[in-house]
Write a protein that holds these residues in place. Structure first.
Motif, PDB file in Angstrom:
ATOM      1  N   ASP A 187      25.509  23.731  32.873  1.00 44.64           N
ATOM      2  CA  ASP A 187      26.312  23.304  34.252  1.00 44.64           C
ATOM      3  C   ASP A 187      27.356  24.212  34.364  1.00 44.64           C
ATOM      4  OD1 ASP A 187      24.405  21.021  35.183  1.00 44.64           O
ATOM      5  OD2 ASP A 187      25.583  20.115  33.603  1.00 44.64           O
ATOM      6  N   ILE A 188      27.336  25.117  35.332  1.00 47.33           N
ATOM      7  CA  ILE A 188      28.481  26.044  35.888  1.00 47.33           C
ATOM      8  C   ILE A 188      28.729  26.037  37.218  1.00 47.33           C
ATOM      9  CG2 ILE A 188      29.283  28.603  35.776  1.00 47.33           C
ATOM     10  CD1 ILE A 188      27.725  28.944  33.262  1.00 47.33           C
ATOM     11  N   ASP A 189      29.668  26.004  37.590  1.00 46.75           N
ATOM     12  CA  ASP A 189      29.876  25.736  39.230  1.00 46.75           C
ATOM     13  C   ASP A 189      30.303  26.942  39.956  1.00 46.75           C
ATOM     14  OD1 ASP A 189      30.288  22.642  39.444  1.00 46.75           O
ATOM     15  OD2 ASP A 189      31.585  23.303  37.931  1.00 46.75           O
ATOM     16  N   ILE A 190      30.888  27.807  39.369  1.00 50.70           N
ATOM     17  CA  ILE A 190      31.047  29.228  39.832  1.00 50.70           C
ATOM     18  C   ILE A 190      30.733  30.306  38.877  1.00 50.70           C
ATOM     19  CG2 ILE A 190      32.590  30.841  41.000  1.00 50.70           C
ATOM     20  CD1 ILE A 190      34.386  28.662  41.734  1.00 50.70           C
ATOM     21  N   VAL A 191      29.743  31.110  39.210  1.00 51.87           N
ATOM     22  CA  VAL A 191      29.329  32.311  38.449  1.00 51.87           C
ATOM     23  C   VAL A 191      30.031  33.523  38.806  1.00 51.87           C
ATOM     24  CG1 VAL A 191      27.350  33.568  37.483  1.00 51.87           C
ATOM     25  CG2 VAL A 191      27.268  31.283  37.387  1.00 51.87           C
ATOM     26  N   VAL A 192      30.691  34.304  38.079  1.00 51.37           N
ATOM     27  CA  VAL A 192      31.189  35.639  38.367  1.00 51.37           C
ATOM     28  C   VAL A 192      30.440  36.689  37.835  1.00 51.37           C
ATOM     29  CG1 VAL A 192      33.307  37.062  38.629  1.00 51.37           C
ATOM     30  CG2 VAL A 192      33.362  34.580  39.156  1.00 51.37           C
TER      31      VAL A 192
ATOM     32  N   LEU B 274      28.286  28.228  43.618  1.00 51.90           N
ATOM     33  CA  LEU B 274      28.746  29.545  44.312  1.00 51.90           C
ATOM     34  C   LEU B 274      28.712  30.669  43.134  1.00 51.90           C
ATOM     35  CD1 LEU B 274      30.145  31.241  46.467  1.00 51.90           C
ATOM     36  CD2 LEU B 274      32.552  30.759  45.334  1.00 51.90           C
ATOM     37  N   ILE B 275      28.075  31.771  43.669  1.00 48.71           N
ATOM     38  CA  ILE B 275      28.352  32.973  43.092  1.00 48.71           C
ATOM     39  C   ILE B 275      29.109  34.140  43.674  1.00 48.71           C
ATOM     40  CG2 ILE B 275      27.004  35.143  42.209  1.00 48.71           C
ATOM     41  CD1 ILE B 275      24.415  33.228  43.014  1.00 48.71           C
ATOM     42  N   GLN B 276      30.193  34.325  42.938  1.00 51.80           N
ATOM     43  CA  GLN B 276      31.290  35.047  43.521  1.00 51.80           C
ATOM     44  C   GLN B 276      31.165  36.507  42.978  1.00 51.80           C
ATOM     45  OE1 GLN B 276      33.978  34.573  45.433  1.00 51.80           O
ATOM     46  NE2 GLN B 276      33.908  36.438  45.292  1.00 51.80           N
TER      47      GLN B 276
ATOM     48  N   ALA C 273      29.359  35.031  47.558  1.00 51.57           N
ATOM     49  CA  ALA C 273      30.526  35.367  48.303  1.00 51.57           C
ATOM     50  C   ALA C 273      31.090  36.894  47.749  1.00 51.57           C
ATOM     51  CB  ALA C 273      31.616  34.524  48.108  1.00 51.57           C
ATOM     52  N   ASN C 274      31.429  37.740  48.806  1.00 50.42           N
ATOM     53  CA  ASN C 274      31.592  39.010  48.523  1.00 50.42           C
ATOM     54  C   ASN C 274      33.309  38.893  47.963  1.00 50.42           C
ATOM     55  OD1 ASN C 274      33.036  39.047  50.923  1.00 50.42           O
ATOM     56  ND2 ASN C 274      32.104  41.087  51.506  1.00 50.42           N
ATOM     57  N   ALA C 275      33.736  40.014  47.652  1.00 53.00           N
ATOM     58  CA  ALA C 275      35.088  40.102  47.106  1.00 53.00           C
ATOM     59  C   ALA C 275      36.222  40.618  48.388  1.00 53.00           C
ATOM     60  CB  ALA C 275      35.407  40.970  45.957  1.00 53.00           C
ATOM     61  N   SER C 276      35.547  40.107  49.579  1.00 56.10           N
ATOM     62  CA  SER C 276      36.868  40.737  50.691  1.00 56.10           C
ATOM     63  C   SER C 276      38.238  40.211  50.245  1.00 56.10           C
ATOM     64  CB  SER C 276      36.320  39.929  51.953  1.00 56.10           C
ATOM     65  OG  SER C 276      37.375  40.084  53.020  1.00 56.10           O
ATOM     66  N   SER C 277      39.096  41.086  50.371  1.00 52.63           N
ATOM     67  CA  SER C 277      40.477  40.919  50.154  1.00 52.63           C
ATOM     68  C   SER C 277      40.947  41.792  48.922  1.00 52.63           C
ATOM     69  CB  SER C 277      41.068  39.638  50.239  1.00 52.63           C
ATOM     70  OG  SER C 277      40.591  38.964  48.706  1.00 52.63           O
TER      71      SER C 277
ATOM     72  N   ARG D  11      42.990  36.119  41.477  1.00 56.07           N
ATOM     73  CA  ARG D  11      43.469  35.486  42.778  1.00 56.07           C
ATOM     74  C   ARG D  11      42.294  34.830  43.322  1.00 56.07           C
ATOM     75  NH1 ARG D  11      47.682  39.187  42.547  1.00 56.07           N
ATOM     76  NH2 ARG D  11      46.923  40.370  44.591  1.00 56.07           N
ATOM     77  N   LEU D  12      41.641  35.718  43.561  1.00 56.17           N
ATOM     78  CA  LEU D  12      40.409  35.114  44.360  1.00 56.17           C
ATOM     79  C   LEU D  12      39.350  34.337  43.857  1.00 56.17           C
ATOM     80  CD1 LEU D  12      38.465  35.364  47.183  1.00 56.17           C
ATOM     81  CD2 LEU D  12      37.288  37.355  46.027  1.00 56.17           C
ATOM     82  N   VAL D  13      39.066  34.474  42.642  1.00 59.01           N
ATOM     83  CA  VAL D  13      38.172  33.477  41.892  1.00 59.01           C
ATOM     84  C   VAL D  13      39.095  32.213  41.618  1.00 59.01           C
ATOM     85  CG1 VAL D  13      37.035  33.122  39.672  1.00 59.01           C
ATOM     86  CG2 VAL D  13      36.978  35.343  40.789  1.00 59.01           C
ATOM     87  N   ALA D  14      40.306  32.330  41.277  1.00 61.19           N
ATOM     88  CA  ALA D  14      41.175  31.223  41.209  1.00 61.19           C
ATOM     89  C   ALA D  14      41.329  30.389  42.486  1.00 61.19           C
ATOM     90  CB  ALA D  14      42.496  31.395  40.640  1.00 61.19           C
ATOM     91  N   ASP D  15      41.288  31.086  43.566  1.00 63.02           N
ATOM     92  CA  ASP D  15      41.395  30.399  44.894  1.00 63.02           C
ATOM     93  C   ASP D  15      39.919  29.735  45.090  1.00 63.02           C
ATOM     94  OD1 ASP D  15      42.581  29.707  47.550  1.00 63.02           O
ATOM     95  OD2 ASP D  15      41.323  31.301  48.297  1.00 63.02           O
ATOM     96  N   GLN D  16      38.981  30.318  44.846  1.00 68.96           N
ATOM     97  CA  GLN D  16      37.576  29.771  45.059  1.00 68.96           C
ATOM     98  C   GLN D  16      37.595  28.499  44.284  1.00 68.96           C
ATOM     99  OE1 GLN D  16      36.237  30.636  47.825  1.00 68.96           O
ATOM    100  NE2 GLN D  16      35.013  32.538  47.395  1.00 68.96           N
ATOM    101  N   ALA D  17      37.967  28.686  43.007  1.00 73.04           N
ATOM    102  CA  ALA D  17      37.747  27.553  42.000  1.00 73.04           C
ATOM    103  C   ALA D  17      38.516  26.353  42.660  1.00 73.04           C
ATOM    104  CB  ALA D  17      38.195  27.804  40.743  1.00 73.04           C
ATOM    105  N   ARG D  18      39.882  26.418  43.008  1.00 70.83           N
ATOM    106  CA  ARG D  18      40.671  25.347  43.625  1.00 70.83           C
ATOM    107  C   ARG D  18      39.977  24.882  44.952  1.00 70.83           C
ATOM    108  NH1 ARG D  18      45.156  29.025  42.385  1.00 70.83           N
ATOM    109  NH2 ARG D  18      46.290  28.359  40.593  1.00 70.83           N
TER     110      ARG D  18
END
Length: 306
Positions: A40-45, A65-67, A87-91, A285-292
């Motif tokens: 079980d993985i919630d976010i895959v980068v 989510l796949i980031q 999700a893409n890496a906008s920003s 920062r983006l991945v940490a924000d998505q996780a939170r």
């Protein structure tokens, strides 16, 4: 319940962990290739620029989510199993790509390539060059990257015209619609492409478009390679009609015997628009924000599929 994030490199894992606090119930694990480290993985980068295998593998993991690590997501829908959120890496890459675009413009408009070649020969060579000030610039696209480019071009005192899919007023600029494309081409000293890939933009810059540009016009591509008809571009460059400064190509990478390597008035960079030291901390920062966000029960940002 602990939220699990998989990332493809130890460095990215370390950078994300450094942003998390003791109150964040988030665990970061490494998954670069092979079998997934958890059921079980919630976010895959996925890995940067080489995400195809992992996009197919998520069928067994079923992440929330796949980031992605890039802004572009051409072809993702073709391999991503149905029903998944991407999700893409906008920003992350806008600033660096805008930097490179301005660099390409200045290098081409001020003749830097010629100066470097003469420097190698200890030759005190100089000539008048087109320059950037007062140039008529037509930019295709007005998304995040294009807006960052526009902001950086303003101090250079260019005459900037922006064109996108539909006409509108945005950020104090008049954005022209795609229906005006052919009419605007003859007014441009410089054509900048910042459009995404896909069937709607493929070969938008074709022989007819290049023919409509004035003699000596500069074509700058930081969008996607297939937006330009490469054969037509080579033909116009060979005839001395068009100059080129580009970071993306079709095909890519360019074969060693491709004429764009050696033709005059061509300045190339090897698809490095976002490849600076700023990328790693911004991705973290983006991945940490998505996780939170997911841990709080909120929707992720930058969702482009799903």
């Amino acid at each position: 319940m602990t939220l699990i994030v998989s990332v493809p490199t130890d460095q990215l894992a370390s950078d994300i962990r450094a942003l998390l606090t003791s109150t964040d119930d988030i665990e970061v694990v490494l998954w670069a290739e092979g079998d997934a480290p958890r059921d079980d993985i919630d976010i895959v980068v996925p890995p940067y620029m080489k995400q195809g295998k992992m996009l197919r593998a998520v069928q067994e993991i079923k992440p929330r989510l796949i980031q992605g690590q890039a802004i572009g997501y051409d072809g993702v829908a073709d391999v991503l199993p149905e029903g998944f959120v991407y999700a893409n890496a906008s920003s992350v890459h806008e600033t660096a790509t805008a930097e490179l675009t301005v660099g390409l413009l200045i290098a081409a408009q001020r003749g830097f390539a010629d100066f470097v070649r003469h420097q190698d020969q200890s030759d005190w060579f100089y000539e008048k060059t087109p320059g950037l000030a007062d140039s008529r610039v037509l930019m295709l696209g007005y998304g995040g990257v294009a807006k960052a480019i526009a902001a950086r071009l303003d101090p250079f005192e260019v005459d900037l015209t922006v064109l996108a899919s539909r006409a509108r007023e945005e950020d104090g600029r008049h954005v022209h619609g795609i229906d005006e494309y052919r009419d605007l081409l003859p007014t441009a000293d410089i054509l900048i492409n910042v459009l995404p890939g896909g069937s709607e933009t493929r070969h938008l810059i074709d022989d007819a478009a290049l023919s409509a540009l004035p003699d000596g016009a500069l074509v700058v591509n930081v969008g996607r390679g297939p937006t330009v008809d490469t054969e037509a571009l080579v033909d116009h460059v060979r005839r001395g009609r068009i100059r080129v400064a580009s970071d993306v190509f079709d095909p890519e990478p360019l074969p060693a015997d491709h004429p764009l390597w050696t033709l005059p008035n061509v300045f190339l960079t090897p698809h490095v628009g976002g490849l600076t030291n700023a990328m790693a901390p911004r991705i973290a920062r983006l991945v940490a924000d998505q996780a939170r966000r997911l841990a709080r029960g909120e929707d992720p940002i930058n969702v482009v599929i799903g």
